[in-house]
Enzyme design. Sequence first.
Site, PDB file in Angstrom:
ATOM      1  N   ASP A 138       0.794  -1.226   0.000  1.00 18.62           N
ATOM      2  CA  ASP A 138       0.000   0.000   0.000  1.00 18.62           C
ATOM      3  C   ASP A 138       0.827   1.276   0.000  1.00 18.62           C
ATOM      4  OD1 ASP A 138      -2.250  -1.585  -0.018  1.00 18.62           O
ATOM      5  OD2 ASP A 138      -2.232  -1.758   2.142  1.00 18.62           O
ATOM      6  N   GLN A 139       1.845   1.299  -0.794  1.00 15.85           N
ATOM      7  CA  GLN A 139       2.653   2.505  -0.944  1.00 15.85           C
ATOM      8  C   GLN A 139       1.747   3.622  -1.439  1.00 15.85           C
ATOM      9  OE1 GLN A 139       5.869   1.939  -3.653  1.00 15.85           O
ATOM     10  NE2 GLN A 139       6.626   3.999  -3.432  1.00 15.85           N
TER      11      GLN A 139
END
Length: 120
Positions: free
Chosen positions: A27-28
Site C-alpha cells: 500500500d505505498q
Amino acid sequence: SDPNEPALLQALRDQIEQHVYPVHRLDQPTSGLMVFALNREAARHLVEQFTQRRVRKIYQAWCRGWLHRFGTIRIPLMPWNRRSDGQPQPAQTHYHTLKRVQVPDLLHAGLPDDRLTLLE
C-alpha cells in the site's frame, strides 16, 4: 523503487546477518510496510502471489468512537491511486470490531472521555 529501500535493505541484512530479497511494498505510500524473503525461491513465489492478487491483507486500526460490530466502508482510494482514466480507484473495506475501550479525553476536546474501537 523507493529511495529508502537500499538503506532499509542493508539495515535488515546487518540486523539479521543474512541476505534478504525485497518482495513487495504494501500500500505505498500509505503504510510503507515491506515484505522480504530470506531466499530467491521464496521471493519468486511471494512475488507471484502478489502479482496474481492471491494475497489477502488484514489490517487492524484504532478508530475514535464506537463503531458497529460489522460494516463496509466504500470510499475511493486516495488521489495518488487513480485509474488510467484519471478517476479515483473504487475501494471497499469490510471491517468487524475486535474491542471497544473508553479512556480519558486524550485529545483534550472537552469531552468526558474518548471511546475507541479496535477494528480489523
